[in-house]
Enzyme design. Structure first.
Site, PDB file in Angstrom:
ATOM      1  N   ASP A  35      -7.149  -1.388   4.424  1.00 34.11           N
ATOM      2  CA  ASP A  35      -6.713  -2.476   3.552  1.00 34.11           C
ATOM      3  C   ASP A  35      -7.184  -3.843   4.032  1.00 34.11           C
ATOM      4  O   ASP A  35      -6.671  -4.869   3.596  1.00 34.11           O
ATOM      5  CB  ASP A  35      -5.183  -2.484   3.453  1.00 34.11           C
ATOM      6  CG  ASP A  35      -4.649  -1.186   2.870  1.00 34.11           C
ATOM      7  OD1 ASP A  35      -5.197  -0.730   1.860  1.00 34.11           O
ATOM      8  OD2 ASP A  35      -3.695  -0.633   3.437  1.00 34.11           O
TER       9      ASP A  35
ATOM     10  N   ASP B 166       0.862  -1.176   0.000  1.00 29.48           N
ATOM     11  CA  ASP B 166       0.000   0.000   0.000  1.00 29.48           C
ATOM     12  C   ASP B 166       0.905   1.236   0.000  1.00 29.48           C
ATOM     13  O   ASP B 166       2.042   1.172   0.475  1.00 29.48           O
ATOM     14  CB  ASP B 166      -0.883  -0.017   1.241  1.00 29.48           C
ATOM     15  CG  ASP B 166      -1.754   1.223   1.337  1.00 29.48           C
ATOM     16  OD1 ASP B 166      -2.353   1.592   0.317  1.00 29.48           O
ATOM     17  OD2 ASP B 166      -1.810   1.815   2.425  1.00 29.48           O
TER      18      ASP B 166
ATOM     19  N   ASP C 293      -2.163  -0.936   6.221  1.00 24.53           N
ATOM     20  CA  ASP C 293      -2.338  -0.406   7.572  1.00 24.53           C
ATOM     21  C   ASP C 293      -3.304  -1.219   8.412  1.00 24.53           C
ATOM     22  O   ASP C 293      -3.518  -0.920   9.578  1.00 24.53           O
ATOM     23  CB  ASP C 293      -2.776   1.061   7.532  1.00 24.53           C
ATOM     24  CG  ASP C 293      -4.115   1.240   6.821  1.00 24.53           C
ATOM     25  OD1 ASP C 293      -4.812   0.243   6.579  1.00 24.53           O
ATOM     26  OD2 ASP C 293      -4.466   2.391   6.514  1.00 24.53           O
TER      27      ASP C 293
END
Length: 650
Positions: A530, A337, A526
């Site tokens: 996500d 991410d 995180d």
């Protein structure tokens, strides 16, 4: 411990046992084996010096009783519940040897088996102790302000909302939020990060961290039994029962192997007896029974898993059980991410363009007037760029577009390009986006006033980590909800070529599913936004999860700190641990394969087989304990080109 394993305690000690033995001599099996060894040695000395055979027999019998007591009672209890294990094989072999008149051989078997049990118990206790040592980071007392007075209390007496006083050099007794004071916190024992972390009012702090320079007033946010350290220990101990692929392989082999060995031994004794010399063949059947015992196989992986997970926790890497450790060691692709993982998740203003005679300060003041009423992540960056701000009136948020309001008698708007026409600033907006920034346009009375470029800066170690992952053979991809142009600019800075942008949470999960079809894939995020992708991946890794319940619960692996270098460190640790697991399984199977024919054809007797088998088990345990050795993450210098690339875009 697997049901197929009679090694160690047939009834494992609870993980929560507070009194883990810290010395080998404190292990009951070791003390019993030592006493049995003394009795056996005395018997041998009596025999060598021509003493009475009866004395030798009595000493051997006592040795058998002492050593056998460590596993025979528990084996009988398991048999009463319909469970058989390696202890069952050892008990049958010992009883058979006694029936054949080989009391000394039976005593030697029990002696060596007790030693291996004790070493296994010590290995597990040692690694479990390492995990529970995290709780020792909590100080014995804490200073709290009650009724206007400061007093020392036990951390267990701290109440939610109370104000702790933490002096320089003291450890923080439980989780809380700083209300007054600034400091540099040493969190190395918790997160594994070697550099102190600056903290001030409003920042969360965690149990076990060491206060650096300033006196802190910390509002208690968690009781001692619920703080971050206690939570980590509880989660790891609860998840240690989850079995990885190698653990399941050992169980798959060991469970049917035990009854198969018993059947094979019975057939050897029966067929051999029919062919003549029943005593010889019954004795060989007993030797085969011991030679084929899968004790080493059954303990090969659990010892490794416990050691590896305990070591990882000391590095600030929370691995939730054997399944997660096994999966982490198999990963070949990493999906990262962007926000909060590759970047700091702290956007800053990097550029301001102006139009129609406006100054930089005027653009920022108008933008801040609207953003002061906003909770958008970019708002904090804009507000931080001005010294003072006056809120606008009649502020309205337009979903997916921006904000409108009135400021000093004029209509103002702030929003994305497209909703607001960039006009003369079109080239500036494009330049900002190419630099990896999000462009925000400001309009006053229908005229474009300026454009603000806001960017979430890359972590300084990000480029070095990505380069290292690619060098180690990992496929690396970026997944982000940011726009394509910004995402590709940041990806270029860190050396990522596969970029997926403009993604919603469900889009990330879909792309992870596609990546999984080609190679084993981990998602690093995180743990909150996500969550679908973390759950879809072969392995979910939460970044910066210290104190974040959702992150710890959602992910299979949680990196407690904010240093991205923990990721390759954790991957390398898991790969090494998985190699050790497979080495142990292979060695255990090899021992069985070699010893069985040697026992069947009478090349090795009972004592020799027991000795070789138990020595091999000790080797397996010692090899598994190696997974507990690792090196802390050092404050290695960030590659110069990383910071240069970031500075070049500012």
């Amino acid at each position: 411990m697997s049901d197929a394993c009679g090694c160690g305690h047939d009834e494992p000690r609870p993980d929560g046992d507070e009194h883990e033995p810290d010395k080998l001599w404190q292990i009951t099996e070791i003390r019993a084996a030592a006493l049995a060894g003394v009795l056996l040695a005395a018997g041998l000395i009596v025999g060598w010096t021509g003493g009475p055979d009866r004395v030798t027999l009595v000493l051997a019998s006592l040795a058998l009783i002492v050593a056998g007591y460590t596993f025979v009672p528990s084996t009988l209890q398991r048999l009463a519940r319909g469970k058989i294990g390696v202890g069952t094989l050892m008990t049958i072999a010992a009883v058979g040897a006694v029936i054949l008149g080989e009391v000394g051989e039976a005593a030697m078997l029990a002696f060596l088996f007790a030693i291996s049990e004790g070493l296994e118990e010590y290995a597990v206790a040692r690694t479990r102790r390492g995990l529970r040592a995290l709780l020792s980071l909590v100080p014995d007392t804490a200073t709290v302000r009650r009724d206007g007075l400061e007093q020392a209390v036990s951390p267990t007496e701290l109440m939610l909302g109370e104000m702790m006083i933490v002096k320089p050099g003291e450890r923080i007794a439980t989780d809380g939020t700083i209300r007054r004071g600034t400091t540099a916190l040493d969190t190395s024992a918790i997160t594994g990060e070697s550099m102190p972390v600056e903290a001030g009012p409003g920042d969360d702090v965690y149990a076990g961290a060491i206060n650096g320079t300033g006196v802190l007033e910390v509002e208690v946010s968690a009781r001692a039994e619920d703080n971050s350290l206690a939570k980590i220990v509880r989660i790891v101990e609860a998840e240690q029962s989850r079995k990885g692929e190698a653990q399941r392989l050992a169980d798959t082999i060991a469970k049917p192997l035990v009854p198969a060995i018993m059947v094979a031994a019975a057939l050897i004794a029966a067929v051999g007896s029919l062919l003549g010399e029943p005593r010889v063949w019954i004795e060989r059947a007993l030797v085969v029974l011991v030679a084929a015992s899968p004790c080493a196989l059954a303990i090969a992986v659990p010892v490794t898993v416990v050691a590896a997970i305990g070591a990882a926790s000391k590095l600030g890497v929370l691995v939730k059980g054997g399944a997660a450790l096994e999966a982490l060691g198999r990963i070949r692709a990493i999906a990262l991410d962007k926000t909060g993982t590759l970047t700091r998740n702290k956007p800053v203003v990097i550029d301001v363009a102006t139009a129609h005679g406006a100054t930089r300060e005027q653009v920022l003041v108008v933008a801040a007037a609207l953003e002061v009423r906003s909770e958008h992540p970019l708002a904090a960056a804009i507000l931080a760029a001005v010294d003072d701000h006056t809120p606008a009136d009649d502020v309205v948020a337009v979903t997916g577009a921006g904000l409108t309001g009135r400021f000093r008698g004029t209509d103002i708007r702030l929003g994305r390009p497209g909703w607001i026409d960039p006009g003369p600033l079109a080239a500036d907006v494009e330049r900002m986006q190419h630099a990896g920034a999000t462009a925000v346009l400001i309009e006053r009375d229908g005229r474009t006033l300026g454009a603000i470029g806001v960017r979430d800066e890359l972590r300084p170690e990000a480029a070095g980590v990505v380069a290292g992952l690619r060098r180690d053979g990992y496929h690396v991809a970026m997944l982000t909800g940011d726009n394509e142009r910004t995402a590709r600019a940041l990806a270029a800075d860190v050396g990522i070529t596969e970029v997926h942008a403009d993604l919603r949470p469900e889009d990330k999960a879909r792309i992870i599913g596609d990546l999984k079809l080609r190679r084993s894939t981990a998602m690093v995020g995180d743990g909150v936004n996500d969550a679908p992708a973390l759950a879809t991946a072969d392995l979910g890794i939460a970044m910066g999860a210290m104190g974040t319940d959702v992150a710890i619960e959602t992910a299979d692996v949680a990196l407690m700190g904010e240093d991205l270098r923990h990721l390759p460190h954790a991957l390398a640790h898991a790969r090494r641990s998985r190699r050790i697991m497979l080495q142990n399984v292979g060695l255990s199977l090899a021992i069985i394969t070699v010893l069985m024919p040697l026992a069947l054809f009478g090349i090795l007797g009972l004592a020799a087989v027991v000795l070789v088998h138990e020595l091999a088990e000790i080797v397996v345990i010692a090899n598994g304990v190696r997974a507990g050795r690792t090196h802390p993450l050092t404050a290695a210098a960030v590659p110069a080109q990383t910071s240069t690339a970031v500075e070049a875009r500012t």
